[in-house]
Design an enzyme around this catalytic site. Structure first.
Site, PDB file in Angstrom:
ATOM      1  N   ASP A  12      -0.266  -3.983  -2.627  1.00 30.66           N
ATOM      2  CA  ASP A  12      -0.269  -2.521  -2.462  1.00 30.66           C
ATOM      3  C   ASP A  12      -0.663  -1.793  -3.752  1.00 30.66           C
ATOM      4  O   ASP A  12      -0.871  -0.580  -3.735  1.00 30.66           O
ATOM      5  CB  ASP A  12       1.117  -2.047  -2.007  1.00 30.66           C
ATOM      6  CG  ASP A  12       1.434  -2.544  -0.595  1.00 30.66           C
ATOM      7  OD1 ASP A  12       0.494  -2.760   0.194  1.00 30.66           O
ATOM      8  OD2 ASP A  12       2.625  -2.726  -0.293  1.00 30.66           O
ATOM      9  N   ARG A  69      -1.096   5.577  -0.812  1.00 32.43           N
ATOM     10  CA  ARG A  69      -1.301   4.876  -2.089  1.00 32.43           C
ATOM     11  C   ARG A  69      -2.582   5.345  -2.788  1.00 32.43           C
ATOM     12  O   ARG A  69      -2.665   5.332  -4.014  1.00 32.43           O
ATOM     13  CB  ARG A  69      -1.302   3.369  -1.894  1.00 32.43           C
ATOM     14  CG  ARG A  69      -0.037   2.868  -1.216  1.00 32.43           C
ATOM     15  CD  ARG A  69       0.606   1.686  -1.892  1.00 32.43           C
ATOM     16  NE  ARG A  69       1.729   1.226  -1.075  1.00 32.43           N
ATOM     17  CZ  ARG A  69       3.014   1.495  -1.315  1.00 32.43           C
ATOM     18  NH1 ARG A  69       3.368   2.181  -2.382  1.00 32.43           N
ATOM     19  NH2 ARG A  69       3.960   1.056  -0.513  1.00 32.43           N
ATOM     20  N   LYS A  91      -5.591  -2.107   5.476  1.00 35.83           N
ATOM     21  CA  LYS A  91      -4.349  -1.391   5.131  1.00 35.83           C
ATOM     22  C   LYS A  91      -4.421   0.022   5.733  1.00 35.83           C
ATOM     23  O   LYS A  91      -5.185   0.261   6.656  1.00 35.83           O
ATOM     24  CB  LYS A  91      -4.173  -1.370   3.613  1.00 35.83           C
ATOM     25  CG  LYS A  91      -3.885  -2.758   3.025  1.00 35.83           C
ATOM     26  CD  LYS A  91      -2.535  -3.269   3.454  1.00 35.83           C
ATOM     27  CE  LYS A  91      -2.267  -4.668   2.930  1.00 35.83           C
ATOM     28  NZ  LYS A  91      -1.027  -5.221   3.478  1.00 35.83           N
TER      29      LYS A  91
HETATM   30  C1  S3P Z   1       5.021  -5.278   3.652  1.00 30.31           C
HETATM   31  C2  S3P Z   1       4.076  -6.255   3.530  1.00 30.31           C
HETATM   32  C3  S3P Z   1       2.709  -6.009   3.068  1.00 30.31           C
HETATM   33  C4  S3P Z   1       2.553  -4.664   2.402  1.00 30.31           C
HETATM   34  C5  S3P Z   1       3.266  -3.569   3.140  1.00 30.31           C
HETATM   35  C6  S3P Z   1       4.744  -3.886   3.281  1.00 30.31           C
HETATM   36  C7  S3P Z   1       6.362  -5.654   4.164  1.00 30.31           C
HETATM   37  O1  S3P Z   1       1.827  -6.081   4.169  1.00 30.31           O
HETATM   38  O2  S3P Z   1       1.189  -4.327   2.251  1.00 30.31           O
HETATM   39  O3  S3P Z   1       3.119  -2.341   2.458  1.00 30.31           O
HETATM   40  O4  S3P Z   1       7.320  -4.863   3.998  1.00 30.31           O
HETATM   41  O5  S3P Z   1       6.497  -6.743   4.723  1.00 30.31           O
HETATM   42  P1  S3P Z   1       1.264  -7.507   4.680  1.00 30.31           P
HETATM   43  O6  S3P Z   1       2.446  -8.314   4.997  1.00 30.31           O
HETATM   44  O7  S3P Z   1       0.477  -7.222   5.921  1.00 30.31           O
HETATM   45  O8  S3P Z   1       0.406  -8.004   3.553  1.00 30.31           O
END
Ligand code: S3P
Length: 418
Positions: A304, A377, A331
């Site tokens: 992120d 973000r 994203k």
């Molecule tokens: C998160 C996992 C991430 C991240 C998101 C929050 C989580 O995504 O980008 O902001 O809380 O499990 P991905 O698991 O799809 O990479």
């Protein structure tokens, strides 16, 4: 620009979602303290309430009374707003619950790929309908599931957590392998609540009939929010900033590691365990910035923070290259296309790669208007870059920070001076 002061960033978003979900699924009372009060976390609270869980209005400390895995048939669609975490984690819970439910979201969330969770959940026995484009709405008919052994094509805590939650609620076993280890908050919270979970590098095993007891959660500061102030300090000409009680779980602090490699002075003070996570105070001070290389194995621990890293790289000497980050395209926005287009629009030297980007640093002033595409973000990363000496950057939609950090602009203003 000079950075100064001490800041306590809001609670971690990933842990906040999970604190609500685990409190709802346990039998008994769980106190939640320091939860992130933002739109994304409100989405999880709203979905759980629509399934019959009694969650009071989110505040600095409150109690959730869980009735075990007995969720009720919702009478409306479940609105996940902008939150991918709400959608994918609750898809896991719903797959194992004998109800029929439809998850919906805003335009950005509705475009994001859901087949990645639907596929393993169908393999476990759930019926899941998706539209042809693979996004939302997602309709789930849940029920009894079977054990699963799943190898995920991408390192994603959301996919891993969806499978673990489905197995937990259905009392079956799960073995998940990812190409690289993603954030492990679900595993930690399961272990703290009595779940029979075993982790070995990038493999996670949850035994069948795992038990879940209620457990209080004290939510630490979000390293992904703290990163913006670490980035601000990296871009500053002088001063230092202190960030208190930040979660420094090793699956989350890749951005701090990169800043150190680029030359920024990052000091961790009083590293201590708190509620099953490691927290520390961070002191960050500027230094000459050098370019860096980010490869696929680095990405999960800073997924992120890559838009922010790209912004910091505009002031680093040399060429920063980010690869193995194709996930950025799915994203809240296509963060590769959006970051590069915005960097070019303000006069920086940047180029898209299929799975990343290239940025050449300089000290020329950057100025212009940035489009956030409603992505929190992006707004915060370019907000930080706009605070660097000589830059004048206008953000088209400042309000979208409400998804993860509602008081961001006030904290940013209070942390630096000309
Ligand atoms: C998160 C996992 C991430 C991240 C998101 C929050 C989580 O995504 O980008 O902001 O809380 O499990 P991905 O698991 O799809 O990479």
């Amino acid at each position: 620009m000079k950075v100064h002061g001490t800041l306590r960033v809001p609670g971690d978003k990933s842990i906040s979602h999970r604190a609500l979900i685990f409190a709802a699924l346990a039998e008994g009372d769980s106190a939640v303290t320091g939860i992130l009060q933002s739109a994304d976390v409100q989405s999880t609270a709203g979905v759980l309430r629509a399934l019959g869980v009694e969650i009071p209005e989110l505040s600095s400390s409150f109690i959730v009374r869980g009735y075990g895995r007995h969720l009720s048939q919702p009478t409306t669609d479940l609105d996940c707003g902008n939150s991918g975490t709400t959608t994918r984690l609750m898809a896991g819970v719903l797959a194992a619950t004998p109800v029929r439910a439809t998850l919906v979201g805003d335009a950005s969330l509705s475009r994001r790929p859901m087949e990645r969770v639907a596929l393993p959940l169908r393999t476990m026995g759930a019926t899941i309908e998706l539209p042809p484009h693979g996004g939302l709405p997602m309709t789930i008919q849940g029920g009894e599931l079977r054990d699963i052994e799943w190898t995920s094509a991408v390192a994603s805590a959301q996919i891993k957590s969806a499978i673990l939650l489905a197995a937990l609620v259905s009392n079956v076993g799960a073995h998940v392998t990812e190409p690289f280890r993603s954030r492990d908050h679900t595993e930690r919270m399961l272990a703290a609540r009595g779940g029979a979970i075993r982790v070995s590098e990038n493999h996670v095993y949850l035994a069948a009939n795992s038990w879940l007891k209620p457990q209080d959660t004290v939510v630490p500061g979000d390293p992904s929010s703290a990163a913006f102030f670490a980035g601000l300090a990296a871009l500053a000409d002088s001063g230092e900033i202190r960030l208190e009680r930040v979660c420094v779980n090793e699956t989350r602090i890749g951005f701090l590691d990169q800043l150190r490699l680029m030359g920024t002075r990052v000091t961790e003070i009083d590293r201590r365990p708190e509620g099953g996570e490691w927290v520390a105070d961070l002191v960050i001070a500027p230094n000459r910035l050098a370019a860096t290389l980010v490869r696929e194995s680095h990405v999960p621990a800073m997924v992120d923070e890559l838009p922010l890293l790209a912004c910091v790289a505009t002031r680093a000497e040399g060429e920063t290259v980010i690869t193995g980050a194709g996930e950025l395209r799915v994203k809240e926005s296509d963060r590769i296309a959006a970051v590069v287009a915005n960097l070019k629009a303000i006069g920086a030297s940047a180029e898209e790669l299929p799975d990343g980007m290239r940025i050449v640093g300089s000290d020329r002033p950057l100025a212009g208007r940035v489009k956030t595409y409603g992505d929190h973000r992006l707004a915060m990363a370019f907000g930080v870059l706009g605070a660097a000496s000589g830059n004048a950057i206008e953000i088209d939609d400042q309000g979208c920070v409400g998804v993860s950090y509602p008081r961001f602009w006030a904290d940013l203003a209070a942390s630096h001076s000309a």
